[in-house]
Design an enzyme around this catalytic site. Structure first.
Site, PDB file in Angstrom:
ATOM      1  N   SER A   1     -11.492  -1.860   0.160  1.00  0.00           N
ATOM      2  CA  SER A   1     -10.197  -1.675   0.813  1.00  0.00           C
ATOM      3  C   SER A   1     -10.201  -2.270   2.209  1.00  0.00           C
ATOM      4  O   SER A   1      -9.218  -2.850   2.669  1.00  0.00           O
ATOM      5  CB  SER A   1      -9.866  -0.189   0.931  1.00  0.00           C
TER       6      SER A   1
ATOM      7  N   HIS B   1      -4.053   5.025   4.290  1.00  0.00           N
ATOM      8  CA  HIS B   1      -4.722   3.830   3.774  1.00  0.00           C
ATOM      9  C   HIS B   1      -4.065   2.541   4.270  1.00  0.00           C
ATOM     10  O   HIS B   1      -4.731   1.637   4.809  1.00  0.00           O
ATOM     11  CB  HIS B   1      -4.694   3.894   2.238  1.00  0.00           C
TER      12      HIS B   1
ATOM     13  N   ASP C   1       0.838  -1.193   0.000  1.00  0.00           N
ATOM     14  CA  ASP C   1       0.000   0.000   0.000  1.00  0.00           C
ATOM     15  C   ASP C   1       0.875   1.245   0.000  1.00  0.00           C
ATOM     16  O   ASP C   1       1.977   1.249  -0.558  1.00  0.00           O
ATOM     17  CB  ASP C   1      -0.941  -0.037   1.206  1.00  0.00           C
TER      18      ASP C   1
END
Length: 661
Positions: A419, A244, A203
């Site tokens: 996600s 994230h 990520d």
């Protein structure tokens, strides 16, 4: 915009031609092939990377030498021509990643002088400037800063955000449906918490100094491929956009009972940070090196990103990345196979995850999401390659998302999208691997099919109903085989016997061009004995691929259906209203279905193509190849049946009845 250069496409096509030989019917998947050659089981894997052309070029170069060279020789060649040697590609001694710092990160023209410099070197065979392409994080809402809210500790676990983690224990909070969760407490009650398992979060980085993560951080397995150093810490932005990866990491391995945030699904497991998503444009070499990083230290790779979810993109792994993935499942984890978990996509009803070559790959486990009352989220994509589902945000209150860690020691309750779903699945798989560290990458997929539950999952719009395949397994086009059940998976993993060897059978092809009528369907048939009597015979299915080439006046209006000999009908391509392509179509694109899992493949397969459009359209189905993947021997014969109503019992009974015929 087409995002890969013609030269890169030629390179991928050459690779596909070179590696076509292992997929003939006369060769099983055996260990006497060279590792990479054995890994590339069918030509469709590399043909994914051949479909693109584009006009963005990075400052990275793939350099192939005429012979094996050591890193020192490669460094000397790089320095001689003004490059920096970033290291070998996938451990190769003949392929290296060079970067030229004098070039911009992205430019619209290929740098011919720089390639020429490299190509004239007596040691260099070829040099290919890497195209830049878009990869996006998957998430429902823009990420935002939140302050840590002080909450009174709650019993078992005592972490302050545990009451908000309805996906771990759903008591009906926030309008959810009680007991609609991952059933992790049943796994924890068995003493399974993820010990000695490492999940890599591929990520934008991981805040490894976060107090809820730092003691479960595996620094040895971590790396920053965006900055090329061992410290994958997120780059600062005012809007916390690079939170994230940290949020995903907390879902897997946030510590328990430490008074901070919530708890991870596998709270005693380790997480590694692989920072590779934070640059203007992705390159094939960054993706490949990320997915091949430390394959014997990392058990699970979790990816919550992919091609743009705009409903018109058809994109997937390029040449080196596909080699890395296939090498991982064949050689990773000391031969048991790396496990790649992928978020299915956030394009909603206007997209189809079978157009995403990462999520639709048979080598990855594609995970969709549900919300806390059982319906699909409006951003969920659907496709026949989805294996199972986990959870994203709440129904009545969309701000009630997944509670997890956030940047700089903070916590959040608004992580969402597919996600959020993929790391939850990675956590469940980490529990299964602790329960049985001999599980192969295929064993994990079989366990997923056999233990996922329909529970209360339903399509809010009523489009996709639960259907039973030919051996009694329920599936749904949105949710795959259901929501993951950690307790059931751990229990079955404990007594699991590794499934028999897998073979692939090229079951037939049709290469004559067939017109797709504007108002009717065209139906093509392939009748196959599934390579009976050959050493690639398949009797019990796992994945099925329909490799298709077609063109249409409007690609997004095409729908494709594949029907098995046992009558299971899979929609392998749905209408995508935003896709107005009239030029590229699909070129040897491997549409995949899991819906026929455990079925018998012998007989007639039907491919139906039709337009779903009020406006007259025209198209041509140019080629269809059917590839069957599965085992010759029944997969579950050595497993004792403890519950006569379980999926395992149903499938075993079907297989036993078949064997008596």
């Amino acid at each position: 915009m087409r995002l890969t250069s013609e030269a890169d496409g030629d390179d991928a096509r050459d690779g596909a031609r070179r590696d076509a030989s292992p997929v003939t019917n006369s060769r099983p998947i055996v260990d006497d092939m060279p590792p990479l050659r054995r890994a590339l089981l069918c030509f469709v894997l590399l043909s994914i990377g051949a479909a693109y052309a584009g006009d963005l070029f990075s400052n990275s170069f793939l350099v192939r030498f005429k012979r094996d060279v050591d890193p020192g020789e490669a460094r000397d060649v790089a320095q001689r021509h003004g490059f920096v040697n970033m290291g070998p590609v996938l451990g190769s001694r003949s392929e290296y990643h060079f970067v030229n710092r004098a070039l911009p990160v992205a430019r619209t023209k290929r740098s011919i002088p720089h390639m020429r410099k490299l190509k004239v070197d007596p040691l260099v065979h070829t040099a290919v400037q890497q195209p830049g392409f878009i990869r996006v994080k998957r998430g429902y809402k823009p990420l935002k800063v939140e302050n840590l809210v002080k909450i009174e500790p709650h019993k078992d676990p005592t972490d302050p955000y545990f009451p908000y983690q309805w996906y771990l224990k759903n008591t009906g909070q926030n309008g959810g449906k009680a007991k609609l969760d991952l059933n992790v407490e049943a796994a924890w009650a068995q003493g399974i918490t993820g010990k000695n398992v490492t999940t890599a979060i591929m990520d934008d980085g991981v805040d490894y100094m976060h107090p809820d993560l730092k003691f479960n951080y595996n620094s040895q397995a971590s790396y920053d491929f965006s900055s090329n150093d061992p410290y994958p810490y997120p780059r600062y932005t005012d809007d916390w956009f690079n939170s994230h990866g940290t949020r995903c990491a907390g879902e897997v391995a946030a510590a328990r009972d430490n008074g901070i945030c919530g708890v991870g699904v596998a709270y005693d497991s380790k997480i590694a940070g692989i920072r590779m998503l934070d640059q203007p444009y992705m390159t094939d070499l960054i993706e490949a090196n990320s997915m091949g990083h430390e394959p014997n230290l990392i058990d699970i790779y979790s990816a919550s990103w992919g091609p743009t979810d705009d409903g018109k993109t058809v994109d997937g792994p390029r040449n080196s990345t596909m080699r890395a993935i296939v090498k991982g499942v064949n050689e990773g984890r000391n031969g048991l196979g790396s496990i790649y978990v992928w978020a299915s996509g956030d394009g909603g009803a206007d997209d189809d995850c079978n157009c995403d070559g990462y999520a639709a790959s048979m080598w990855t486990i594609s995970i969709n999401s549900a919300i806390n009352d059982g319906q699909n989220a409006h951003y969920d994509e659907s496709c026949s390659s989805t294996l199972a589902s986990t959870f994203s945000n709440g129904a009545k209150d969309p701000n009630t998302g997944v509670a997890t860690t956030d940047l700089y020691g903070k916590c959040t309750t608004t992580h969402s999208g597919t996600s959020a779903a993929a790391p939850e699945a990675a956590g469940v798989f980490a529990l299964a691997l602790e329960a049985n560290n001999k599980l192969s990458w295929r064993d994990i997929q079989h366990l997923t099919v056999l233990t996922s539950k329909r529970n209360s999952l339903f399509d809010a719009k009523g489009r996709f109903r639960w259907t039973m395949n030919g051996v009694g397994l329920e599936f749904n086009h949105l949710f795959g085989f259901g929501v993951l059940d950690a307790g059931a998976m751990v229990a079955l993993a404990r007594r699991w016997k590794t499934v028999p060897p897998r073979f692939h059978c090229e079951a037939g092809d049709i290469k004559e061009i067939h017109m797709i009528p504007s108002k009717k369907s065209v139906i093509l048939k392939i009748t196959t004995d599934a390579c009976k009597g050959q050493n690639t015979e398949v009797r019990y299915l796992e994945h099925v691929q329909a490799v298709i080439s077609l063109n249409a006046s409007r690609r997004g209006d095409i729908e494709l259906f594949l029907t098995s000999p046992m009558g299971t009908r899979s929609m392998i391509l749905s209408r995508r209203q935003n896709d107005d392509d009239s030029r590229d179509g699909f070129s040897k694109w491997p549409f995949m279905t899991t819906h026929t899992w455990a079925e018998y493949p012998q007989g007639t397969w039907l491919l139906e193509a039709k337009f779903n459009s009020e406006i007259p359209q025209s198209g041509y189905l140019k080629e269809w190849s059917l590839i069957l993947h599965g085992t010759k021997e029944p997969p579950y014969t050595e497993l004792p049946v403890l519950d006569p109503h379980s999926k395992l019992a149903i499938v075993k009974k079907a297989h036993e009845s078949r064997s008596k015929m």
